[in-house]
Design a protein around this motif. Structure first.
Motif, PDB file in Angstrom:
ATOM      1  N   TYR A 109      10.902   8.884 -26.057  1.00 16.20           N
ATOM      2  CA  TYR A 109       9.698   9.675 -25.743  1.00 16.20           C
ATOM      3  C   TYR A 109       8.441   8.962 -26.240  1.00 16.20           C
ATOM      4  N   ASN A 110       7.352   9.137 -25.496  1.00 19.05           N
ATOM      5  CA  ASN A 110       6.080   8.525 -25.878  1.00 19.05           C
ATOM      6  C   ASN A 110       5.404   9.309 -27.007  1.00 19.05           C
ATOM      7  N   SER A 111       5.574  10.621 -26.985  1.00 17.39           N
ATOM      8  CA  SER A 111       5.034  11.456 -28.074  1.00 17.39           C
ATOM      9  C   SER A 111       6.075  12.500 -28.438  1.00 17.39           C
ATOM     10  N   ILE A 112       6.144  12.802 -29.722  1.00 17.17           N
ATOM     11  CA  ILE A 112       7.114  13.798 -30.200  1.00 17.17           C
ATOM     12  C   ILE A 112       6.363  14.808 -31.056  1.00 17.17           C
ATOM     13  N   ILE A 113       6.536  16.085 -30.722  1.00 17.46           N
ATOM     14  CA  ILE A 113       5.825  17.135 -31.469  1.00 17.46           C
ATOM     15  C   ILE A 113       6.856  18.001 -32.194  1.00 17.46           C
ATOM     16  N   LEU A 114       6.800  17.992 -33.508  1.00 18.15           N
ATOM     17  CA  LEU A 114       7.746  18.781 -34.293  1.00 18.15           C
ATOM     18  C   LEU A 114       7.164  20.183 -34.501  1.00 18.15           C
ATOM     19  N   ALA A 115       7.791  21.165 -33.870  1.00 16.07           N
ATOM     20  CA  ALA A 115       7.311  22.563 -33.953  1.00 16.07           C
ATOM     21  C   ALA A 115       8.522  23.437 -34.240  1.00 16.07           C
ATOM     22  N   TYR A 116       9.272  23.038 -35.269  1.00 17.13           N
ATOM     23  CA  TYR A 116      10.568  23.705 -35.499  1.00 17.13           C
ATOM     24  C   TYR A 116      10.489  24.858 -36.499  1.00 17.13           C
ATOM     25  N   GLY A 365      -2.573  17.772 -37.379  1.00 13.35           N
ATOM     26  CA  GLY A 365      -1.468  17.764 -36.402  1.00 13.35           C
ATOM     27  C   GLY A 365      -0.837  16.399 -36.207  1.00 13.35           C
ATOM     28  N   ARG A 366      -1.538  15.323 -36.607  1.00 14.78           N
ATOM     29  CA  ARG A 366      -0.928  13.989 -36.507  1.00 14.78           C
ATOM     30  C   ARG A 366      -0.104  13.753 -37.770  1.00 14.78           C
ATOM     31  N   LEU A 367       1.145  13.323 -37.610  1.00 14.90           N
ATOM     32  CA  LEU A 367       1.951  13.056 -38.806  1.00 14.90           C
ATOM     33  C   LEU A 367       1.455  11.807 -39.500  1.00 14.90           C
ATOM     34  N   LEU A 368       1.494  11.876 -40.837  1.00 15.43           N
ATOM     35  CA  LEU A 368       1.085  10.710 -41.619  1.00 15.43           C
ATOM     36  C   LEU A 368       2.331   9.979 -42.086  1.00 15.43           C
ATOM     37  N   SER A 369       2.219   8.695 -42.262  1.00 12.65           N
ATOM     38  CA  SER A 369       3.392   7.935 -42.686  1.00 12.65           C
ATOM     39  C   SER A 369       3.639   8.183 -44.168  1.00 12.65           C
ATOM     40  N   LEU A 370       4.807   7.807 -44.621  1.00 11.04           N
ATOM     41  CA  LEU A 370       5.174   8.022 -46.022  1.00 11.04           C
ATOM     42  C   LEU A 370       4.206   7.333 -46.990  1.00 11.04           C
ATOM     43  N   ASN A 371       3.511   6.304 -46.511  1.00  5.89           N
ATOM     44  CA  ASN A 371       2.620   5.560 -47.405  1.00  5.89           C
ATOM     45  C   ASN A 371       1.265   6.248 -47.615  1.00  5.89           C
ATOM     46  N   LYS A 384       2.388   6.705 -35.414  1.00  2.00           N
ATOM     47  CA  LYS A 384       1.976   6.702 -34.006  1.00  2.00           C
ATOM     48  C   LYS A 384       2.944   7.495 -33.128  1.00  2.00           C
ATOM     49  N   GLY A 385       2.398   8.431 -32.362  1.00  2.00           N
ATOM     50  CA  GLY A 385       3.224   9.189 -31.413  1.00  2.00           C
ATOM     51  C   GLY A 385       3.899  10.416 -32.000  1.00  2.00           C
ATOM     52  N   ASP A 412      -4.790  18.707 -28.437  1.00  4.89           N
ATOM     53  CA  ASP A 412      -5.988  17.866 -28.235  1.00  4.89           C
ATOM     54  C   ASP A 412      -5.794  16.480 -28.857  1.00  4.89           C
ATOM     55  N   LYS A 413      -5.140  16.446 -30.026  1.00  2.00           N
ATOM     56  CA  LYS A 413      -4.922  15.150 -30.700  1.00  2.00           C
ATOM     57  C   LYS A 413      -3.968  14.289 -29.872  1.00  2.00           C
ATOM     58  N   VAL A 414      -2.957  14.902 -29.301  1.00  5.55           N
ATOM     59  CA  VAL A 414      -2.002  14.145 -28.479  1.00  5.55           C
ATOM     60  C   VAL A 414      -2.759  13.530 -27.289  1.00  5.55           C
ATOM     61  N   LEU A 415      -3.584  14.346 -26.646  1.00  2.00           N
ATOM     62  CA  LEU A 415      -4.305  13.856 -25.460  1.00  2.00           C
ATOM     63  C   LEU A 415      -5.304  12.759 -25.836  1.00  2.00           C
ATOM     64  N   GLU A 416      -5.966  12.944 -26.962  1.00  2.00           N
ATOM     65  CA  GLU A 416      -6.930  11.942 -27.431  1.00  2.00           C
ATOM     66  C   GLU A 416      -6.208  10.599 -27.666  1.00  2.00           C
ATOM     67  N   ASP A 417      -5.019  10.678 -28.255  1.00  2.00           N
ATOM     68  CA  ASP A 417      -4.276   9.452 -28.556  1.00  2.00           C
ATOM     69  C   ASP A 417      -3.746   8.785 -27.279  1.00  2.00           C
TER      70      ASP A 417
END
Ligand SMILES: Cc1cc2nc3c(=O)[nH]c(=O)nc-3n(C[C@H](O)[C@H](O)[C@H](O)COP(=O)(O)OP(=O)(O)OC[C@H]3O[C@@H](n4cnc5c(N)ncnc54)[C@H](O)[C@@H]3O)c2cc1C
Length: 476
Positions: A109-116, A365-371, A384-385, A412-417
């Motif tokens: 997938y190009n984008s993955i949204i975690l809404a669990y 809404g954008r996930l941040l990396s562990l760093n 990313k994604g 909106d963030k997904v579309l912007e990206d």
């Protein structure tokens, strides 16, 4: 921002593939906004992955059965699924982290949204006596009366509290979930009869011997967590008497300093506090008491509370401190309603997703990396994604309307990206959908069965609670 689309989306020749994990309000409002706001020349293919065979998350398994109007939000998902022009699939009975891995999603997938959602565990009191029988969480009780399949699994079935043998219940916490639970316990047989409450719950409630429900909170009346509509509903239950507040609680409120909503709340409570309404069952709203011990042999028979008093520090509004006064009140059932908890999905570490403090580490809404330790750091590194929506984005709080508005922000963030070429470049074209997953047509079969059987029984819906029975009904 979105204007930049038209120059950049032309680079995306193939349909853009989005996976949404979870089909509750957080997931379906994000999808709705994505399809509504995406440019016409961009084809979005959206797959909803849902661990249960049924869609809608807490709208089906959280919202109280006597609030059918709240469930109207489900129309948003139904509209999406039934829009012939939209390319959207429902993939039920497919748990991410078990039936499919996060890595597989990332490869496809190009984008993955975690809404669990954020509902797999509870905050607990952990005080002496917590292990006694008949002390349960509101989450378990709610899942049971709403027919959640994980609570009706053969061999692991949730044993409901013996409502046909007890008289007094204490609910710890006074948020809207606590009030839902109180309504279930206090409402008459007629109140629940025509609703979609599980048949097992309905039958036990018909035999209920509960006479008194106590709703207890550690802070003061101004810190009540319920909303005005829900408290009014409880006051207005037929044949149920409200026992007036302890002296001093209402008198402590300085009405001149209240905002509109708080003023309204106090006036509602005042009105019913002075009412002479009688009833077969009764309830109390109790403030400034923290449970310190549950008492009993095998079963809980009483709770000891320490009495609190307001700190009255303008810098710490609402804060309370314990006094040296204790009271013990009898109860044969305790329902703890002090908050839900979420859990990470298997594989977060491998992917580099950070679950912390009941939510996913994210910025808008954008996930941040562990760093990226500090989410306000301008150099924070995004994964990313990867995105998040709903309760798992912000923690287990907020009604459906707030979840909706917040999900629109994630979309909106997904579309912007996408417009700015920030998404996962997928190089494989493999359909990874497990064979025994539930399609939207399967769900429609189950839905029709539930509605028809409901009609026969005089209910808005007869919920099938056993997962194996659900699968059988749709030939899986
Ligand atoms: C008891 C209760 C009553 C409520 N009543 C009201 C009300 O009356 N009015 C109101 O406005 N709001 C109410 N709310 C709040 C409302 O339900 C939430 O705002 C909303 O449901 C949050 O949506 P969500 O999609 O984030 O989570 P959820 O609704 O929990 O949806 C998450 C979905 O993800 C699925 N899932 C979980 N893990 C996985 C996995 N690994 N793989 C695939 N799928 C997975 C779950 O099965 C679920 O379907 C209530 C909440 C509760 C707890």
């Amino acid at each position: 921002m979105i204007k930049r689309w038209f120059s950049s989306t032309s680079r995306i020749l193939k349909p853009f593939k989005i996976a949404i994990v979870g089909s509750g309000p957080g997931g379906f409002y994000t999808a709705h906004h994505l399809t509504n706001k995406s440019p016409k020349d961009l084809q979005l293919n959206i797959d909803f992955f849902e661990k249960l065979p049924t869609p809608f998350g807490l709208s089906r398994y959280g919202v109280a059965p006597d609030h059918p109007e709240v469930k109207n939000c489900e129309e948003y998902l139904i509209d999406l699924m039934e829009d012939k022009k939209a390319h959207i699939r429902f993939i039920g009975n497919c748990e991410i982290g078990k039936d499919l891995t996060l890595k597989q999603l990332e490869q496809n997938y190009n984008s993955i949204i975690l809404a669990y959602g954020c509902t797999s565990n509870d905050n607990k009191l952990n005080i002496p006596g917590s292990n006694l029988k008949n002390i349960i969480s509101a989450r378990k009780f709610v899942n049971w009366y709403n027919g959640h399949p994980e609570y009706y699994e053969k061999g692991k079935k949730f044993i409901p509290p013996p409502l046909d043998k007890i008289k007094t219940v204490t609910i710890i916490g006074n948020g809207n979930v606590a009030l839902d639970v109180a309504r279930v316990l206090l409402g008459s047989e007629e109140h629940w009869k025509g609703t979609d409450i599980s048949v097992e719950a309905e039958e036990l409630l018909e035999k209920s011997t509960v006479e008194h429900v106590r709703i207890v909170a550690r802070r003061g009346i101004m810190e009540s967590a319920f909303t005005n509509k829900e408290i009014r509903e409880l006051f207005e239950l037929d044949n149920v008497k409200f026992i007036p507040l302890e002296k001093g609680i209402l008198e402590s409120v300085d009405k001149s300093k209240l905002g509109r909503v708080d003023k309204r709340r106090i006036s509602i409570i005042e009105r019913y506090n002075n009412s002479t309404k009688e009833g077969k069952k009764s309830w109390t709203l109790e403030y400034l008491k923290s449970p310190v011990e549950f008492i009993g042999d095998e079963m809980v028979s009483a709770t000891t509370f320490v009495v609190n008093k307001p700190l009255n520090d303008p810098l710490k509004p609402g804060k309370v401190v314990s006094t040296d006064q204790y009271i013990t009140e009898e109860n044969e059932l305790v329902i703890e309603s002090i908050g839900y908890q979420g859990t990470p999905i298997n594989g977060f570490e491998e992917i580099g997703i950070w679950f912390d403090n009941n939510k996913l580490h994210n910025k808008d809404g954008r996930l941040l990396s562990l760093n990226s330790k500090d989410k306000d750091d301008h150099n924070a590194i995004f994964k990313k994604g990867w995105y998040t929506s709903g309760w798992i984005k912000n923690g287990p709080k907020g009604v459906i309307a707030t979840t909706m508005m917040d999900s629109f922000d994630t979309a909106d963030k997904v579309l912007e990206d996408i417009a700015n070429d920030r998404f996962i470049k997928v190089d494989q074209e493999k359909d990874i959908i497990p064979k025994n997953s539930i399609t939207w047509d399967n769900w429609k079969t189950l839905d029709n069965y539930e509605l028809n059987k409901g009609k026969e029984l005089g209910k808005t819906r007869y919920k099938v609670c056993d997962k194996q029975e659900m699968l059988k009904l749709v030939n899986k």
